[in-house]
Scaffold this motif. Sequence first.
Motif, PDB file in Angstrom:
ATOM      1  N   PRO A  99      -2.534  15.605 -12.999  1.00 10.73           N
ATOM      2  CA  PRO A  99      -1.909  16.417 -11.943  1.00 10.73           C
ATOM      3  C   PRO A  99      -2.910  17.398 -11.322  1.00 10.73           C
ATOM      4  CG  PRO A  99      -0.538  16.374 -13.914  1.00 10.73           C
ATOM      5  CD  PRO A  99      -1.845  15.758 -14.286  1.00 10.73           C
ATOM      6  N   GLY A 100      -3.155  17.237 -10.018  1.00 11.72           N
ATOM      7  CA  GLY A 100      -4.095  18.125  -9.337  1.00 11.72           C
ATOM      8  C   GLY A 100      -3.375  19.261  -8.644  1.00 11.72           C
ATOM      9  N   SER A 101      -4.074  19.914  -7.730  1.00 10.27           N
ATOM     10  CA  SER A 101      -3.491  21.077  -7.066  1.00 10.27           C
ATOM     11  C   SER A 101      -2.501  20.682  -5.987  1.00 10.27           C
ATOM     12  CB  SER A 101      -4.603  21.958  -6.470  1.00 10.27           C
ATOM     13  OG  SER A 101      -5.389  21.178  -5.589  1.00 10.27           O
ATOM     14  N   SER A 102      -2.523  19.408  -5.588  1.00  8.81           N
ATOM     15  CA  SER A 102      -1.498  18.920  -4.659  1.00  8.81           C
ATOM     16  C   SER A 102      -1.323  17.422  -4.854  1.00  8.81           C
ATOM     17  CB  SER A 102      -1.911  19.216  -3.219  1.00  8.81           C
ATOM     18  OG  SER A 102      -2.939  18.328  -2.832  1.00  8.81           O
ATOM     19  N   LEU A 103      -0.269  16.895  -4.232  1.00 10.36           N
ATOM     20  CA  LEU A 103      -0.035  15.456  -4.294  1.00 10.36           C
ATOM     21  C   LEU A 103      -0.948  14.820  -3.247  1.00 10.36           C
ATOM     22  CD1 LEU A 103       2.057  14.006  -6.099  1.00 10.36           C
ATOM     23  CD2 LEU A 103       3.559  13.899  -4.115  1.00 10.36           C
TER      24      LEU A 103
ATOM     25  N   GLU B  44      -2.145   9.327  -4.125  1.00 10.17           N
ATOM     26  CA  GLU B  44      -0.989   9.455  -5.010  1.00 10.17           C
ATOM     27  C   GLU B  44       0.312   9.198  -4.234  1.00 10.17           C
ATOM     28  OE1 GLU B  44      -2.560  12.683  -8.348  1.00 10.17           O
ATOM     29  OE2 GLU B  44      -1.817  13.409  -6.430  1.00 10.17           O
ATOM     30  N   GLN B  45       0.383   9.741  -3.027  1.00 12.42           N
ATOM     31  CA  GLN B  45       1.580   9.517  -2.215  1.00 12.42           C
ATOM     32  C   GLN B  45       1.760   8.046  -1.890  1.00 12.42           C
ATOM     33  OE1 GLN B  45       2.066  12.090   1.172  1.00 12.42           O
ATOM     34  NE2 GLN B  45       1.353  13.900   0.046  1.00 12.42           N
ATOM     35  N   LYS B  46       0.647   7.370  -1.577  1.00  9.44           N
ATOM     36  CA  LYS B  46       0.722   5.933  -1.290  1.00  9.44           C
ATOM     37  C   LYS B  46       1.206   5.181  -2.504  1.00  9.44           C
ATOM     38  CE  LYS B  46      -2.579   5.102   2.439  1.00  9.44           C
ATOM     39  NZ  LYS B  46      -4.013   5.436   2.511  1.00  9.44           N
ATOM     40  N   CYS B  47       0.657   5.546  -3.657  1.00 11.44           N
ATOM     41  CA  CYS B  47       1.041   4.896  -4.911  1.00 11.44           C
ATOM     42  C   CYS B  47       2.533   5.105  -5.185  1.00 11.44           C
ATOM     43  CB  CYS B  47       0.199   5.451  -6.058  1.00 11.44           C
ATOM     44  SG  CYS B  47       0.652   4.796  -7.683  1.00 11.44           S
ATOM     45  N   ILE B  48       3.017   6.319  -4.984  1.00 10.23           N
ATOM     46  CA  ILE B  48       4.427   6.613  -5.245  1.00 10.23           C
ATOM     47  C   ILE B  48       5.326   5.794  -4.316  1.00 10.23           C
ATOM     48  CG2 ILE B  48       6.214   8.397  -5.198  1.00 10.23           C
ATOM     49  CD1 ILE B  48       3.967  10.416  -5.918  1.00 10.23           C
ATOM     50  N   ALA B  49       4.937   5.739  -3.042  1.00  8.24           N
ATOM     51  CA  ALA B  49       5.739   4.979  -2.072  1.00  8.24           C
ATOM     52  C   ALA B  49       5.830   3.509  -2.493  1.00  8.24           C
ATOM     53  CB  ALA B  49       5.137   5.104  -0.679  1.00  8.24           C
ATOM     54  N   MET B  50       4.697   2.949  -2.879  1.00  8.51           N
ATOM     55  CA  MET B  50       4.651   1.557  -3.298  1.00  8.51           C
ATOM     56  C   MET B  50       5.479   1.365  -4.578  1.00  8.51           C
ATOM     57  SD  MET B  50       1.577  -0.558  -2.260  1.00  8.51           S
ATOM     58  CE  MET B  50       0.149  -0.249  -3.262  1.00  8.51           C
ATOM     59  N   CYS B  51       5.292   2.298  -5.496  1.00  6.44           N
ATOM     60  CA  CYS B  51       6.005   2.241  -6.773  1.00  6.44           C
ATOM     61  C   CYS B  51       7.524   2.268  -6.567  1.00  6.44           C
ATOM     62  CB  CYS B  51       5.555   3.411  -7.644  1.00  6.44           C
ATOM     63  SG  CYS B  51       6.406   3.509  -9.212  1.00  6.44           S
ATOM     64  N   MET B  52       7.980   3.112  -5.644  1.00 10.04           N
ATOM     65  CA  MET B  52       9.419   3.179  -5.358  1.00 10.04           C
ATOM     66  C   MET B  52       9.953   1.831  -4.897  1.00 10.04           C
ATOM     67  SD  MET B  52       9.580   6.705  -3.197  1.00 10.04           S
ATOM     68  CE  MET B  52      11.318   6.545  -2.746  1.00 10.04           C
ATOM     69  N   ASP B  53       9.193   1.212  -3.965  1.00 10.54           N
ATOM     70  CA  ASP B  53       9.631  -0.094  -3.444  1.00 10.54           C
ATOM     71  C   ASP B  53       9.648  -1.144  -4.539  1.00 10.54           C
ATOM     72  OD1 ASP B  53       9.826   1.122  -1.031  1.00 10.54           O
ATOM     73  OD2 ASP B  53       7.971   0.301  -0.200  1.00 10.54           O
TER      74      ASP B  53
END
Lengths: 97, 92
Positions: B51-55, B59-68
Amino acid sequence: MDSSSAAGDLGAAVNDPQLQHFIEVETQKQRFQQLVHQMTELCWEKCMDKPGPKLDSRAETCFVNCVERFIDTSQFILNRLEQTQKSKSAFSENLSD
Amino acid sequence: MAAGVGDFGSGGRLDPGVLMEQVKVQIAVANAQELLQRMTDKCFRKCIGKPGSSLDNSEQKCIAMCMDRYMDAWNTVSRAYNSRLQRERANM
């Protein structure tokens, strides 16, 4: 099945056959959904490496097999417990509980 | 005449129709929460290494893909379970 105790003071509506049926159907649906949540989580651990741009066929096969084997496992355990219970009670009839 | 939760119609009589609608809504909300919670857990594990100082962007791309993919997985599992139930019902 007696649902009147759980429903408490909801009164006459509990005996409404339409409502009874509704509760039965929704309970079944909810059991299904709950198991889907559980198996998705479990199989995700087994089948997912790094989430890619689409679910590849290898992962898809893994998920299907994972569901099938999970249900097999559950049935196997149930059967085996039943068997051991039976043979136990046959052998230990004089050993009261 | 907004019907809140616990408002079961007039005259103290429970309206089964109103009750059923409310139960359906509550079940749908509970299921959405369940999915959200499990999906957040799984995608956090997959996508947030340290976990860094922001997303950050990746990481956001990974989360979006992971959700799908999690939704795909959910639907695949649901279909597989359903067809298993159908098969077992046919064999009874």
